[in-house]
Scaffold this motif. Structure first.
Motif, PDB file in Angstrom:
ATOM      1  N   LYS A 174      39.482  42.581  44.757  1.00 24.35           N
ATOM      2  CA  LYS A 174      40.232  41.742  45.683  1.00 24.35           C
ATOM      3  C   LYS A 174      40.798  40.566  44.902  1.00 24.35           C
ATOM      4  O   LYS A 174      40.279  40.192  43.850  1.00 24.35           O
ATOM      5  N   ASP A 175      41.845  39.986  45.444  1.00 20.26           N
ATOM      6  CA  ASP A 175      42.385  38.778  44.835  1.00 20.26           C
ATOM      7  C   ASP A 175      41.412  37.631  45.071  1.00 20.26           C
ATOM      8  O   ASP A 175      40.696  37.598  46.067  1.00 20.26           O
ATOM      9  N   THR A 176      41.390  36.721  44.151  1.00 17.17           N
ATOM     10  CA  THR A 176      40.556  35.548  44.302  1.00 17.17           C
ATOM     11  C   THR A 176      41.428  34.320  44.058  1.00 17.17           C
ATOM     12  O   THR A 176      42.561  34.453  43.599  1.00 17.17           O
ATOM     13  N   PHE A 177      40.934  33.157  44.357  1.00 19.69           N
ATOM     14  CA  PHE A 177      41.799  31.982  44.277  1.00 19.69           C
ATOM     15  C   PHE A 177      41.056  30.764  43.782  1.00 19.69           C
ATOM     16  O   PHE A 177      39.841  30.659  43.887  1.00 19.69           O
ATOM     17  N   LEU A 178      41.844  29.846  43.265  1.00 21.61           N
ATOM     18  CA  LEU A 178      41.388  28.538  42.800  1.00 21.61           C
ATOM     19  C   LEU A 178      42.557  27.599  43.059  1.00 21.61           C
ATOM     20  O   LEU A 178      43.599  27.716  42.411  1.00 21.61           O
ATOM     21  N   LEU A 179      42.441  26.719  44.047  1.00 23.51           N
ATOM     22  CA  LEU A 179      43.517  25.799  44.411  1.00 23.51           C
ATOM     23  C   LEU A 179      43.057  24.387  44.062  1.00 23.51           C
ATOM     24  O   LEU A 179      41.965  23.980  44.457  1.00 23.51           O
ATOM     25  N   CYS A 209      32.734  15.064  33.688  1.00 19.77           N
ATOM     26  CA  CYS A 209      32.827  16.459  33.288  1.00 19.77           C
ATOM     27  C   CYS A 209      33.337  17.298  34.458  1.00 19.77           C
ATOM     28  O   CYS A 209      32.937  17.089  35.598  1.00 19.77           O
ATOM     29  N   GLY A 210      34.213  18.251  34.175  1.00 15.96           N
ATOM     30  CA  GLY A 210      34.762  19.104  35.217  1.00 15.96           C
ATOM     31  C   GLY A 210      33.870  20.293  35.525  1.00 15.96           C
ATOM     32  O   GLY A 210      32.856  20.525  34.874  1.00 15.96           O
ATOM     33  N   THR A 211      34.256  21.053  36.532  1.00 17.62           N
ATOM     34  CA  THR A 211      33.561  22.277  36.907  1.00 17.62           C
ATOM     35  C   THR A 211      34.178  23.426  36.129  1.00 17.62           C
ATOM     36  O   THR A 211      35.401  23.554  36.076  1.00 17.62           O
ATOM     37  N   TYR A 212      33.326  24.266  35.546  1.00 15.37           N
ATOM     38  CA  TYR A 212      33.788  25.425  34.778  1.00 15.37           C
ATOM     39  C   TYR A 212      33.742  26.651  35.683  1.00 15.37           C
ATOM     40  O   TYR A 212      32.713  26.946  36.291  1.00 15.37           O
ATOM     41  N   PHE A 213      34.871  27.374  35.777  1.00 19.27           N
ATOM     42  CA  PHE A 213      34.967  28.603  36.561  1.00 19.27           C
ATOM     43  C   PHE A 213      35.040  29.783  35.599  1.00 19.27           C
ATOM     44  O   PHE A 213      36.025  29.947  34.874  1.00 19.27           O
ATOM     45  N   HIS A 239      35.315  33.131  35.946  1.00 18.74           N
ATOM     46  CA  HIS A 239      36.338  34.167  36.134  1.00 18.74           C
ATOM     47  C   HIS A 239      37.700  33.737  35.574  1.00 18.74           C
ATOM     48  O   HIS A 239      38.428  34.542  35.016  1.00 18.74           O
ATOM     49  N   PHE A 240      38.022  32.489  35.730  1.00 16.49           N
ATOM     50  CA  PHE A 240      39.303  31.963  35.241  1.00 16.49           C
ATOM     51  C   PHE A 240      39.178  31.386  33.830  1.00 16.49           C
ATOM     52  O   PHE A 240      40.178  30.955  33.257  1.00 16.49           O
ATOM     53  N   ASP A 241      37.961  31.332  33.307  1.00 12.83           N
ATOM     54  CA  ASP A 241      37.673  30.764  31.986  1.00 12.83           C
ATOM     55  C   ASP A 241      38.368  29.402  31.823  1.00 12.83           C
ATOM     56  O   ASP A 241      39.102  29.162  30.880  1.00 12.83           O
ATOM     57  N   THR A 242      38.106  28.542  32.810  1.00 15.64           N
ATOM     58  CA  THR A 242      38.748  27.230  32.791  1.00 15.64           C
ATOM     59  C   THR A 242      37.792  26.155  33.304  1.00 15.64           C
ATOM     60  O   THR A 242      36.992  26.414  34.196  1.00 15.64           O
ATOM     61  N   GLU A 243      37.881  24.994  32.698  1.00 17.13           N
ATOM     62  CA  GLU A 243      37.155  23.832  33.184  1.00 17.13           C
ATOM     63  C   GLU A 243      38.179  22.864  33.757  1.00 17.13           C
ATOM     64  O   GLU A 243      39.144  22.497  33.081  1.00 17.13           O
ATOM     65  N   LEU A 244      37.983  22.480  34.987  1.00 16.86           N
ATOM     66  CA  LEU A 244      38.930  21.602  35.659  1.00 16.86           C
ATOM     67  C   LEU A 244      38.850  20.182  35.113  1.00 16.86           C
ATOM     68  O   LEU A 244      37.766  19.681  34.832  1.00 16.86           O
ATOM     69  N   LYS A 245      39.999  19.555  34.988  1.00 17.28           N
ATOM     70  CA  LYS A 245      40.041  18.132  34.663  1.00 17.28           C
ATOM     71  C   LYS A 245      39.854  17.386  35.976  1.00 17.28           C
ATOM     72  O   LYS A 245      40.467  17.728  36.982  1.00 17.28           O
ATOM     73  N   GLU A 296      31.774  32.462  40.292  1.00 20.35           N
ATOM     74  CA  GLU A 296      30.698  31.767  39.581  1.00 20.35           C
ATOM     75  C   GLU A 296      31.261  30.512  38.919  1.00 20.35           C
ATOM     76  O   GLU A 296      32.353  30.548  38.345  1.00 20.35           O
ATOM     77  N   HIS A 297      30.486  29.446  39.005  1.00 24.26           N
ATOM     78  CA  HIS A 297      30.925  28.179  38.424  1.00 24.26           C
ATOM     79  C   HIS A 297      29.710  27.353  38.041  1.00 24.26           C
ATOM     80  O   HIS A 297      28.592  27.613  38.509  1.00 24.26           O
ATOM     81  N   GLU A 298      29.935  26.359  37.207  1.00 22.32           N
ATOM     82  CA  GLU A 298      28.853  25.512  36.723  1.00 22.32           C
ATOM     83  C   GLU A 298      29.418  24.194  36.216  1.00 22.32           C
ATOM     84  O   GLU A 298      30.624  24.071  35.985  1.00 22.32           O
ATOM     85  N   VAL A 299      28.529  23.243  36.038  1.00 24.66           N
ATOM     86  CA  VAL A 299      28.860  21.999  35.349  1.00 24.66           C
ATOM     87  C   VAL A 299      27.942  21.965  34.136  1.00 24.66           C
ATOM     88  O   VAL A 299      26.718  21.936  34.274  1.00 24.66           O
ATOM     89  N   LYS A 300      28.551  22.040  32.984  1.00 23.11           N
ATOM     90  CA  LYS A 300      27.762  22.085  31.756  1.00 23.11           C
ATOM     91  C   LYS A 300      27.046  20.755  31.538  1.00 23.11           C
ATOM     92  O   LYS A 300      27.518  19.711  31.977  1.00 23.11           O
ATOM     93  N   GLN A 301      25.937  20.849  30.870  1.00 24.98           N
ATOM     94  CA  GLN A 301      25.146  19.646  30.617  1.00 24.98           C
ATOM     95  C   GLN A 301      25.991  18.641  29.862  1.00 24.98           C
ATOM     96  O   GLN A 301      26.628  18.949  28.870  1.00 24.98           O
ATOM     97  N   GLY A 302      26.018  17.448  30.400  1.00 22.31           N
ATOM     98  CA  GLY A 302      26.802  16.398  29.777  1.00 22.31           C
ATOM     99  C   GLY A 302      25.914  15.244  29.389  1.00 22.31           C
ATOM    100  O   GLY A 302      24.731  15.214  29.695  1.00 22.31           O
TER     101      GLY A 302
END
Length: 178
Positions: free
Chosen positions: A13-18, A121-125, A127-133, A147-153
């Motif tokens: 299915k399509d997924t999204f990140l807005l 620190c941004g959230t890392y997604f 599936h999109f291999d991206t960390e949000l600013k 799946e997402h995470e906030v890496k240890q900062g």
């Protein structure tokens, strides 16, 4: 013994990140104050996938300031969900020093989001291999299965976020029974 036929086929299915932002700094500051009050009231700190401080999961469900934020972002919600939704839960997080959020997802909900109330620190997604600013007022809406995470900062300042989930409203067939 029970006989059965099991068929398995991958389902894509399509997924999204807005991503977007709000500019109401007064609202952002008020929500930060609400989180500070909530983490003092509840004892979820370091007990969930959030390895930091957090309010109870439903702490913001009836919060008028949070409801104002949701009304501001309603056009974005409608872009990613043509179906009617109901708020499932909404909670605040504070990460400091070496805190982090473990890789996780928010299923069985349908739509999830994070409002960033401070820099950090941004959230890392995954599936999109991206960390949000992130910056105060930035927010993201995403498929709850992502799946997402906030890496240890090594946070110099507190990182405030407000996370939330929506579920799809079940169909209302009551009018068909009249």
């Amino acid at each position: 013994m029970l006989d059965f036929d099991l068929r398995i086929k991958p389902f894509c299915k399509d997924t999204f990140l807005l991503t977007s932002r709000i500019d109401d700094m007064k609202l952002i500051d008020t929500l930060k104050d609400d989180i500070d009050k909530g983490v003092k009231k509840h004892h979820n700190n370091y007990k969930t996938n959030v390895k930091g401080k957090m309010t109870s999961f439903k702490y913001f469900n009836k919060n008028l300031n949070f409801q104002k934020f949701i009304s501001l972002i309603q056009p974005c919600i409608q872009k990613v969900s043509p179906r009617p939704l109901e708020l499932y839960d909404a909670w605040g997080n504070i990460l400091e020093e070496k805190d982090y959020v473990q890789l996780h997802r928010h299923d069985p909900c349908y739509l999830s989001g994070v409002l960033y109330l401070s820099n950090g620190c941004g959230t890392y997604f995954k599936h999109f291999d991206t960390e949000l600013k992130v910056e105060p007022g930035a927010f993201v809406l995403f498929d709850s299965n992502l799946e997402h995470e906030v890496k240890q900062g090594y946070f110099k300042n507190k990182r405030y976020t407000l996370a939330f989930n929506f579920s799809i409203l079940p169909h209302d067939y009551r009018e068909l029974n009249q």
